[in-house]
Design an enzyme around this catalytic site. Structure first.
Site, PDB file in Angstrom:
ATOM      1  N   CYS A 192      24.053 -45.791  20.459  1.00 47.68           N
ATOM      2  CA  CYS A 192      24.882 -45.983  19.276  1.00 47.68           C
ATOM      3  C   CYS A 192      26.296 -46.403  19.662  1.00 47.68           C
ATOM      4  O   CYS A 192      27.129 -45.565  20.028  1.00 47.68           O
ATOM      5  CB  CYS A 192      24.910 -44.693  18.460  1.00 47.68           C
ATOM      6  SG  CYS A 192      25.978 -44.806  17.020  1.00 47.68           S
ATOM      7  N   CYS A 218      29.096 -44.922  17.589  1.00 48.46           N
ATOM      8  CA  CYS A 218      29.438 -43.529  17.896  1.00 48.46           C
ATOM      9  C   CYS A 218      30.211 -43.436  19.208  1.00 48.46           C
ATOM     10  O   CYS A 218      31.148 -42.653  19.322  1.00 48.46           O
ATOM     11  CB  CYS A 218      28.173 -42.681  18.030  1.00 48.46           C
ATOM     12  SG  CYS A 218      26.866 -43.093  16.883  1.00 48.46           S
ATOM     13  N   ASP A 219      29.825 -44.224  20.222  1.00 48.85           N
ATOM     14  CA  ASP A 219      30.317 -43.968  21.576  1.00 48.85           C
ATOM     15  C   ASP A 219      31.160 -45.083  22.188  1.00 48.85           C
ATOM     16  O   ASP A 219      31.730 -44.893  23.270  1.00 48.85           O
ATOM     17  CB  ASP A 219      29.116 -43.697  22.506  1.00 48.85           C
ATOM     18  CG  ASP A 219      28.317 -42.485  22.039  1.00 48.85           C
ATOM     19  OD1 ASP A 219      28.934 -41.570  21.465  1.00 48.85           O
ATOM     20  OD2 ASP A 219      27.094 -42.466  22.237  1.00 48.85           O
TER      21      ASP A 219
END
Ligand code: FAD
Ligand code: NAP
Length: 313
Positions: A136, A139-140
């Site tokens: 992701c 997200c990261d």
């Protein structure tokens, strides 16, 4: 002591399919109950710009899903933060056990559990998952500011992730096992003209390596699919974007599946082989897998459930 709740329509999943089913079932006065699952809002909460949701030239995925949730609530859909752990479709009312201990009994069930990220299954991928290996970018990606990153895959997700990661990374290498992408042409065009992105065709991930304490990625080894030649890339982050698998565990022994786990529905409807059980969205669809098609199927499922319940009465 466990609580039992009865509902006419139980909707399992809170992606575009689930929330659309919620809007339509609520407006049909069916007082639906929707269980959100571990990822409230579904897959679109893991992305940034969505440019193909009709009516919005550009909308952030998480914002769109917050709006869908609010819409379903406003229409009267009861939305519950819970996870269904097992489902008994052998007799009506159908019974769903949940993580919270609540038992849901339903006259009709609409399955909208969608899909989730696939992994390559390499031991070193597993070792560094969450410590440099991710599925992701939204997200990261932020963790890799000014660093080199690699993305594996050649579909829409891989290309979008690679483009998004150029916001943070000094360089992004897109690694694909063929020399042809399966993403939309507009994305391919953006990818190929982005100066921060390099493509590495005909390569597959062989190994991720890094430090043990603290756990972190220092690089990857990739193998040429034709010559077996190994190339070492000193990346700090690796994003696996090789597709998604349908989340059909709850029904895999009760409903017919196709194409590796997608729930079978009657052509042109959302009816499964069990009367009163409907399925919509990515869970059923190995071809289109879009927010708008999932939402459309969610609508169909609510209308199919309404018709089914009316016939029972
Ligand atoms: P999902 O969105 O997968 O939602 C599934 C839901 O089921 C989740 O809420 C989950 O919590 C719930 N669930 C699962 N198991 C359980 C359980 N046991 N109990 C209760 N609930 C459960 N499509 C586009 O049209 N445009 C885009 O730009 C786009 N970008 C994307 C970017 C990324 C990174 C990804 C991964 C996908 C993208 N897609 C895009 C595809 C789109 O997100 C999906 O087609 C769509 O979200 C599918 O909707 P769905 O409702 O079927 O399921
Ligand atoms: P996908 O379209 O199935 O693509 C997966 C990619 O990963 C393919 O290029 C595939 O290679 C590669 N791959 C699969 N297994 C592999 C393995 N073991 N090793 C190496 N490479 C492997 O999946 P996706 O990109 O996640 O997209 C899923 C769905 O969501 C699609 O329907 C897509 O259209 C949709 N989506 C849409 C948008 C958008 O509309 N903007 C954005 C994201 C996702 P091959 O090509 O060789 O098979």
């Amino acid at each position: 002591m466990s609580v039992t709740r009865h509902t006419k329509v139980l909707i399992i999943g809170s992606g575009p399919a689930g929330y659309s089913a919620g809007v339509y079932a609520a407006r049909a006065m069916l007082e639906p109950l929707l269980v959100q699952g571990i990822e409230p809002g579904g897959q679109l909460t893991t992305t940034t710009e969505v440019e193909n949701w009709p009516g919005d030239t550009e909308v952030q995925g998480p914002d769109l899903m917050i709006r869908m949730e609010a819409h379903a609530r406003a229409m009267g859909c009861d939305i519950v933060g819970d996870i269904i752990t097992s489902l008994d479709l052998s007799k009506r009312p159908f019974t769903a056990q949940s993580d919270s201990g609540t038992v849901y009994k339903a006259d009709a069930v609409i399955m909208c559990t969608g899909a989730r990220a696939k992994w390559l299954g390499l031991p070193t991928e597993e070792k560094f998952k969450g410590f440099g290996v991710s599925a992701c970018a939204t997200c990261d990606g932020f963790f890799y500011r000014g660093m080199e990153i690699a993305v594996i895959g050649g579909g829409n997700t891989a290309v979008e992730e690679a483009l998004f990661l150029t916001n943070f990374a000094s360089k992004v290498t897109l690694i694909h096992r063929r020399d042809e992408l399966r993403c939309e042409k507009i994305l391919e065009h953006r990818l190929l003209k982005n100066p921060k992105i390099e493509t590495l065709w005909f390569h597959e991930l062989e190994e991720v390596y890094g430090t043990d304490s603290p756990l972190g990625v220092e690089g990857i080894k990739v193998k040429h699919t034709k010559t077996d030649e190994i190339t070492d890339l000193p990346v700090k982050g690796l994003f696996i974007a090789i597709g998604h698998a349908p989340a059909s565990e709850l029904v895999k022994d009760q409903l017919e599946l196709h194409s590796g786990g997608y729930v079978n529905v009657e052509a042109g409807s959302t009816r499964t082989a069990i009367p009163g059980v409907f399925a919509a969205g990515d869970l059923t669809d190995h071809i289109y897998r879009q927010a708008v098609t999932s939402a459309g199927m969610g609508c169909m499922a609510a209308l199919d459930a309404e018709k089914f319940l009316a016939e029972q009465d």
